[in-house]
Write a protein that holds these residues in place. Structure first.
Motif, PDB file in Angstrom:
ATOM      1  N   LEU A 199      16.912  13.197  10.963  1.00 27.49           N
ATOM      2  CA  LEU A 199      18.507  13.107  10.628  1.00 27.49           C
ATOM      3  C   LEU A 199      18.322  14.059  12.209  1.00 27.49           C
ATOM      4  O   LEU A 199      17.901  14.745  12.727  1.00 27.49           O
ATOM      5  CB  LEU A 199      18.836  13.771   9.643  1.00 27.49           C
ATOM      6  CG  LEU A 199      18.716  14.149   8.706  1.00 27.49           C
ATOM      7  CD1 LEU A 199      19.314  14.936   7.458  1.00 27.49           C
ATOM      8  CD2 LEU A 199      19.930  12.579   8.629  1.00 27.49           C
ATOM      9  N   ASP A 241      26.426  23.506   9.381  1.00 23.46           N
ATOM     10  CA  ASP A 241      25.748  22.739  10.058  1.00 23.46           C
ATOM     11  C   ASP A 241      25.391  22.162   9.868  1.00 23.46           C
ATOM     12  O   ASP A 241      25.236  21.051   8.850  1.00 23.46           O
ATOM     13  CB  ASP A 241      26.221  23.060  11.107  1.00 23.46           C
ATOM     14  CG  ASP A 241      27.524  23.629  12.315  1.00 23.46           C
ATOM     15  OD1 ASP A 241      28.737  23.620  12.038  1.00 23.46           O
ATOM     16  OD2 ASP A 241      26.891  24.300  13.803  1.00 23.46           O
ATOM     17  N   VAL A 281      24.807  17.861   8.045  1.00 24.98           N
ATOM     18  CA  VAL A 281      23.302  16.969   8.563  1.00 24.98           C
ATOM     19  C   VAL A 281      23.120  16.584   7.454  1.00 24.98           C
ATOM     20  O   VAL A 281      23.187  15.399   7.006  1.00 24.98           O
ATOM     21  CB  VAL A 281      23.332  17.962   9.694  1.00 24.98           C
ATOM     22  CG1 VAL A 281      21.606  16.608   9.761  1.00 24.98           C
ATOM     23  CG2 VAL A 281      24.129  17.814  10.872  1.00 24.98           C
ATOM     24  N   GLY A 299      24.468  13.578   7.090  1.00 24.02           N
ATOM     25  CA  GLY A 299      24.191  13.111   8.257  1.00 24.02           C
ATOM     26  C   GLY A 299      24.004  11.331   8.140  1.00 24.02           C
ATOM     27  O   GLY A 299      23.342  11.068   6.778  1.00 24.02           O
ATOM     28  N   ARG A 300      23.907  10.360   9.210  1.00 27.68           N
ATOM     29  CA  ARG A 300      23.291   9.316   8.881  1.00 27.68           C
ATOM     30  C   ARG A 300      21.513   9.459   9.961  1.00 27.68           C
ATOM     31  O   ARG A 300      22.119  10.304  10.896  1.00 27.68           O
ATOM     32  CB  ARG A 300      24.075   8.355   9.948  1.00 27.68           C
ATOM     33  CG  ARG A 300      25.624   7.979   9.456  1.00 27.68           C
ATOM     34  CD  ARG A 300      26.611   7.547  10.119  1.00 27.68           C
ATOM     35  NE  ARG A 300      28.009   6.009   9.654  1.00 27.68           N
ATOM     36  CZ  ARG A 300      28.324   5.605   8.970  1.00 27.68           C
ATOM     37  NH1 ARG A 300      26.634   5.162   8.301  1.00 27.68           N
ATOM     38  NH2 ARG A 300      28.770   5.684   8.503  1.00 27.68           N
TER      39      ARG A 300
END
Length: 326
Positions: free
Chosen positions: A90, A100, A104, A108-109
């Motif tokens: 990630l 944050d 993620v 998150g991708r």
């Protein structure tokens, strides 16, 4: 008794103030910027929250120390309704806060890596590219010649090489099927395999897109008349099975060396593809140019001169040799 109750009340108030202060400090730490100076991709492994925290601290996404680890654990628990944490590669933004970082980890991708298979490579060369590609796992055997579609493929960290190879083979199967169904039928190309074989020859004979349909027409016309195809790249493949350039110009002995791929000594198409042809080469064989051309020779400027008679071809050969003469 009253004094004791007062002391207890005072103690509880103090504990409440301390707890409130700790909660406020934890909330501040949850939202404050982290130590990561620039955005960075980090492989978050499977293994539980402890290994995730250790990885993030080692990568400087999180500050080190037990206090930050404790706050992170508490934040995970208090926000668990937002989703599970994922193990993947990630990308974390610069100065990511704990908030944050958790976003993620949950949403998150995964980072995508890319591998490009150029047109015209042999199966041996393609397998070498896949073996050397980073962050893939496992190993592969050399696939059948011509089974992979040259293009760029995305993949994630930890993808097995065998899985990526299967995607490449499925892409060729789909492309070949689509091209076959939309082709201009000619008797000389009776099936998909014949189209694939001829496309692999066209791929090696010219790098100029506009010439591919004409090269395909030359070979189809030769097949129609029962002429030998006399394609140099097929001879090279028969000599080294796609290991790369020979390192020398083809000799008369090379041209006379028997192999199932030598189109100087055998009639018709070679026994199989000699490389992985691209989409454009497949389309060129499916939609060849019109005309009666039976020959082509390099023109000395990167392209070819085409001819429909031996006499014209000999003139073109003479012009090419004259062009090469100092």
């Amino acid at each position: 008794m009253g004094r004791i109750l007062k002391w207890l009340a005072a103690l509880l108030m103090l504990l409440g103030l301390v707890a409130g202060g700790l909660a406020g400090w934890g909330w501040w730490l949850y939202r404050t910027s982290g130590p990561l100076p620039v955005a960075r991709a980090v492989v978050v492994p499977r293994g539980g929250l402890g290994s995730t925290i250790s990885t993030l601290q080692h990568a400087r996404v999180l500050e080190g120390g037990d206090v930050v680890a404790l706050v992170f654990r508490m934040a995970v628990r208090l926000t668990r309704k937002d989703g599970v944490l994922h193990a993947a590669e990630l990308e974390f933004p610069a100065h990511a806060s704990i908030r944050d970082t958790l976003f993620v980890l949950r949403h998150g991708r995964p980072v995508l890596h890319r591998i490009t298979v150029p047109e015209g490579l042999s199966a041996m060369q393609v397998a070498d590219i896949i073996e050397r590609a980073p962050v893939l796992t496992g190993s592969i055997a050399v696939p059948p010649e011509g089974a992979i579609l040259p293009q760029t493929y995305d993949y994630e960290w930890g993808t097995p090489r065998a899985v990526l190879l299967s995607r490449m083979q499925a892409a060729m199967a789909t492309a070949l099927d689509t091209v076959w169904r939309g082709r201009d039928p000619v008797p000389e190309i009776p099936d998909r395999r014949a189209l694939l074989i001829l496309a692999s020859m066209v791929e090696h004979e010219t790098a100029i897109p506009s010439e591919r349909p004409m090269v395909a027409r030359v070979f189809i016309n030769r097949l129609k008349q029962g002429m030998r195809l006399q394609s140099d790249p097929t001879v090279v493949y028969g000599l080294n099975q796609g290991a790369g350039p020979l390192g020398h110009a083809l000799t008369r002995m090379d041209l006379d060396t028997p192999s199932p791929y030598n189109t100087y000594t055998l009639p018709g198409l070679p026994t199989g593809p000699i490389c992985a042809p691209g989409q454009a080469a497949l389309e060129a064989v499916a939609h060849p140019a019109s005309g009666n051309a039976l020959y082509f020779v390099a023109n000395g400027a990167g392209g070819h001169l085409f001819a429909s008679s031996l006499a014209e071809h000999n003139r073109n050969v003479g012009a090419y040799r004259g062009h090469r003469t100092p």
